[in-house]
Scaffold this active site. Structure first.
Site, PDB file in Angstrom:
ATOM      1  N   GLU A  51     -27.687 -36.114 -49.160  1.00  0.00           N
ATOM      2  CA  GLU A  51     -26.972 -37.190 -48.464  1.00  0.00           C
ATOM      3  C   GLU A  51     -26.202 -38.106 -49.410  1.00  0.00           C
ATOM      4  O   GLU A  51     -25.174 -38.670 -49.034  1.00  0.00           O
ATOM      5  CB  GLU A  51     -27.953 -38.016 -47.627  1.00  0.00           C
ATOM      6  CG  GLU A  51     -28.497 -37.277 -46.415  1.00  0.00           C
ATOM      7  CD  GLU A  51     -29.745 -36.447 -46.716  1.00  0.00           C
ATOM      8  OE1 GLU A  51     -30.339 -35.890 -45.763  1.00  0.00           O
ATOM      9  OE2 GLU A  51     -30.140 -36.368 -47.915  1.00  0.00           O
ATOM     10  N   PHE A 113     -42.759 -40.534 -37.479  1.00  0.00           N
ATOM     11  CA  PHE A 113     -42.303 -39.522 -38.440  1.00  0.00           C
ATOM     12  C   PHE A 113     -40.827 -39.740 -38.780  1.00  0.00           C
ATOM     13  O   PHE A 113     -39.992 -39.868 -37.899  1.00  0.00           O
ATOM     14  CB  PHE A 113     -42.508 -38.118 -37.854  1.00  0.00           C
ATOM     15  CG  PHE A 113     -42.004 -37.026 -38.755  1.00  0.00           C
ATOM     16  CD1 PHE A 113     -42.608 -36.773 -39.986  1.00  0.00           C
ATOM     17  CD2 PHE A 113     -40.900 -36.259 -38.382  1.00  0.00           C
ATOM     18  CE1 PHE A 113     -42.139 -35.771 -40.808  1.00  0.00           C
ATOM     19  CE2 PHE A 113     -40.420 -35.251 -39.203  1.00  0.00           C
ATOM     20  CZ  PHE A 113     -41.040 -35.008 -40.426  1.00  0.00           C
ATOM     21  N   GLN A 114     -40.555 -39.818 -40.053  1.00  0.00           N
ATOM     22  CA  GLN A 114     -39.207 -40.032 -40.599  1.00  0.00           C
ATOM     23  C   GLN A 114     -38.565 -41.330 -40.075  1.00  0.00           C
ATOM     24  O   GLN A 114     -37.358 -41.409 -39.889  1.00  0.00           O
ATOM     25  CB  GLN A 114     -38.301 -38.829 -40.336  1.00  0.00           C
ATOM     26  CG  GLN A 114     -38.696 -37.616 -41.164  1.00  0.00           C
ATOM     27  CD  GLN A 114     -37.637 -36.523 -41.188  1.00  0.00           C
ATOM     28  OE1 GLN A 114     -36.838 -36.388 -40.252  1.00  0.00           O
ATOM     29  NE2 GLN A 114     -37.621 -35.737 -42.249  1.00  0.00           N
ATOM     30  N   LYS A 163     -32.682 -41.705 -31.270  1.00  0.00           N
ATOM     31  CA  LYS A 163     -32.483 -40.396 -30.657  1.00  0.00           C
ATOM     32  C   LYS A 163     -32.379 -40.481 -29.141  1.00  0.00           C
ATOM     33  O   LYS A 163     -31.585 -39.756 -28.516  1.00  0.00           O
ATOM     34  CB  LYS A 163     -33.630 -39.459 -31.066  1.00  0.00           C
ATOM     35  CG  LYS A 163     -33.360 -38.001 -30.722  1.00  0.00           C
ATOM     36  CD  LYS A 163     -34.382 -37.078 -31.370  1.00  0.00           C
ATOM     37  CE  LYS A 163     -34.056 -35.614 -31.098  1.00  0.00           C
ATOM     38  NZ  LYS A 163     -35.021 -34.701 -31.772  1.00  0.00           N
ATOM     39  N   MET A 481     -22.777 -42.688 -73.586  1.00  0.00           N
ATOM     40  CA  MET A 481     -22.608 -44.138 -73.645  1.00  0.00           C
ATOM     41  C   MET A 481     -23.912 -44.823 -74.020  1.00  0.00           C
ATOM     42  O   MET A 481     -23.919 -45.815 -74.758  1.00  0.00           O
ATOM     43  CB  MET A 481     -22.085 -44.671 -72.308  1.00  0.00           C
ATOM     44  CG  MET A 481     -21.573 -46.091 -72.384  1.00  0.00           C
ATOM     45  SD  MET A 481     -20.139 -46.290 -73.473  1.00  0.00           S
ATOM     46  CE  MET A 481     -18.808 -45.852 -72.354  1.00  0.00           C
TER      47      MET A 481
END
Length: 583
Positions: A51, A113-114, A163, A481
């Site tokens: 993502e 969940f999630q 959802k 760097m």
């Protein structure tokens, strides 16, 4: 009004907004939306591998096209994986609309969940965000989100969609029916302030245009106006990292990039000017160095569409709130009406002084017949691709600064890099986003091996969607760097800045199914670069460069612009005199 499910509302609203592509990754909490995407053919979906990569792809798409990028992720880890990209877009003013799935409304707050508090987590890294619990408000919220993302100072927004809201049906609200009266940023400048700016331009002896990403974000017309205004007045132009391309690198008034790794002539002009015309930049610390010593003897004008940016870091003599393109156009018109007056004799002396600073040739480096110097690699890349339909993205580190120094940009929206956040792993996915927008263009990601590995999985996306991106990895087997700062600041104690167990990038390319090229000889470099360019698919180019080259010029931390380090010899002298106090 037309009734439809929340999932279909999402797709319909995106169509109304002119969205052509979504970058996303499916999961349980967004499957209704994915089902709606499956049942249409107008919007393309690009399946990413992570993502964070989705958001960076959308950034590359947005920065190269000027259109908002769109991202679709699932709940919980899907949304939290997007946070780095959201923060990157916020700091660099990139318009994005991120749609995240959420657990059903009746599970919110139960640690389902999630489940994650996506709105709470992303509040600090978005312009605005919404949790939509009513399907009847969903389409209007999406249209409002596009308005917020693209109006004023652009930036990312997020809409969290449970959802059950995606499944439920309600009336769809069309784009034209949505008004956002509470967010209407001022675009037209105050003409009294513009008149004051013009008066100062007419009498200034050592003026400079200090331009930033706001000029690019304002659109192509703003860049054209900047060019016209600079050419008409003879006022030299410098730019931040984000503003490269707004004024052409071939222009006679171009000073190059300023700041910590900016050009000597740009930094000296900024330090010595008597009128600083800041157009769409924000005085960040990479530019100012020690604020108390920043351009100490100049009048400062700051034009910006974001009121909070004015006087936030540097106190200015004149602040102008409004679109920077409109401000410059108004200034050019008024200056012309007033007779195009300038202190031409003084500006001629100023130009001569700048030419003396240019003669220092601050980008000189010691060449090598046996080892590819990173500066040489980018000089050859510039020479061999100049004039092509070319877009450049970068990762973050030494290679990023060398790219800004050695590559020239004639137009805006051709340079995509992570400026404010400095996000390693940005360049590869951003290059895919650019390539999706411009399938026939040459898109090159200038990378360091350490940054590139952070999102290397997106080569799978490039292969799946036939995006022929060129990954030009300047491999010094170091966190370059970090190593440079450890050399200059930490007594050459290289704590965990050497990359070990690196992959064979040619074999890695073959594993992904793309072309791999390795080059370690300066004599072979041109042919290898041309092989990369001519190959019709994605390429991973492993360019083995000098391991301990420092990126110069450099303004040491805490020093003013007129105390730059220009060469390795100067580094040795400065270290000898001041030891660890150098940086």
């Amino acid at each position: 009004m037309t009734q439809m499910s929340g999932a279909k509302m999402v797709v319909e609203a995106l169509k109304e907004q002119g969205v052509e592509v979504i970058f996303g990754y499916p999961g349980g909490a967004v499957l209704p939306i994915y089902d709606a995407i499956f049942q249409q053919n107008e919007i393309r979906h690009v399946l990413v591998r992570h993502e964070q990569g989705a958001v960076h792809m959308a950034e590359g798409y947005a920065r190269s096209t000027g259109k908002p990028g769109v991202v679709l992720v699932t709940s919980g880890p899907g949304a939290t994986n997007a946070v780095t990209g959201l923060t990157d877009a916020l700091l660099d003013s990139i318009p994005l609309v991120v749609l995240s799935g959420q657990v059903p409304t009746f599970l919110i707050g139960t640690d389902g969940f999630q489940e994650a508090d996506t709105v709470g987590i992303t509040r600090p890294c978005t312009k605005h965000n919404w949790l939509v619990k009513d399907t009847g408000k969903l389409s209007a919220t999406i249209h409002e989100a596009f308005h917020v993302a693209t109006s004023g100072r652009p930036g990312p927004v997020l809409i969290d969609i449970p959802k059950d809201v995606q499944f439920a049906e309600a009336d769809y609200t069309a784009r034209d029916a949505v008004k956002v009266p509470h967010y209407q940023p001022r675009t037209q400048p105050d003409m009294d302030a513009v008149a004051q700016m013009v008066e100062w331009m007419e009498t200034a002896e050592r003026p400079v245009f200090y331009t930033g990403g706001g000029v690019v974000n304002s659109g192509p017309e703003a860049s054209r106006t900047l060019r016209e205004l600079a050419e008409a007045t003879g006022i030299p132009v410098t730019s931040t990292l984000m503003g490269l391309g707004a004024y052409p690198a071939s222009g006679k008034l171009w000073l190059g990039m300023l700041g910590m790794h900016g050009l000597y002539e740009a930094n000296m002009a900024m330090h010595g000017c008597d009128l600083m015309l800041c157009m769409g930049a924000r005085f960040d610390d990479r530019i100012t160095g020690r604020v108390a010593d920043f351009s100490p003897n100049s009048r400062k004008v700051h034009a910006d569409i974001e009121p909070s940016s004015i006087n936030k870091i540097v106190r200015v003599d004149l602040g102008i709130v409004g679109d920077v393109g409109a401000t410059m156009a108004a200034a050019l018109k008024l200056w012309t009406e007033r007779g195009r007056k300038l202190n031409r004799e003084a500006i001629a002396k100023w130009t001569a002084q700048i030419d003396e600073w240019r003669a220092v040739r601050c980008l000189r480096y010691a060449p090598s017949a046996t080892t590819i110097k990173p500066q040489y690699a980018l000089e050859r890349l510039e020479a061999l691709t100049k004039g092509m339909d070319r877009y450049i993205t970068t990762e973050v580190g030494q290679h990023q600064m060398w790219a800004a120094q050695y590559l020239g940009f004639e137009e805006p929206n051709r340079w995509m890099t992570s400026g404010g956040l400095g996000t390693m792993g940005y360049g590869l996915p951003a290059s895919i986003g650019v390539q999706v927008a411009y399938p026939e263009a040459l898109v090159i990601n200038v990378a360091g091996e350490a940054s590139w590995l952070m999102n290397m999985q997106e080569m799978g996306t490039a292969m799946q969607f036939r995006a022929p991106v060129k990954q030009f990895i300047m491999n010094n087997e170091r966190l370059g760097m970090v190593r440079q700062w450890q050399e200059l600041l930490h007594g050459e104690r290289y704590s965990h800045s050497w990359s070990e167990s690196l992959p064979d990038f040619v074999k890695l390319a073959e594993a992904f199914g793309c072309k791999g090229i390795r080059c370690d000889n300066p004599d072979d470099l041109d042919d290898a670069i041309m092989e990369m360019i001519r190959y019709e698919g994605p390429v991973i180019f492993d360019c083995l460069v000098e391991k301990h080259e420092n990126c110069l010029p450099m303004i040491p931390s805490g020093k003013p612009h007129n105390e730059m380090i220009l060469s390795e010899a100067q580094v040795s002298t400065a270290i000898g005199k001041s030891g660890a106090a150098l940086v």
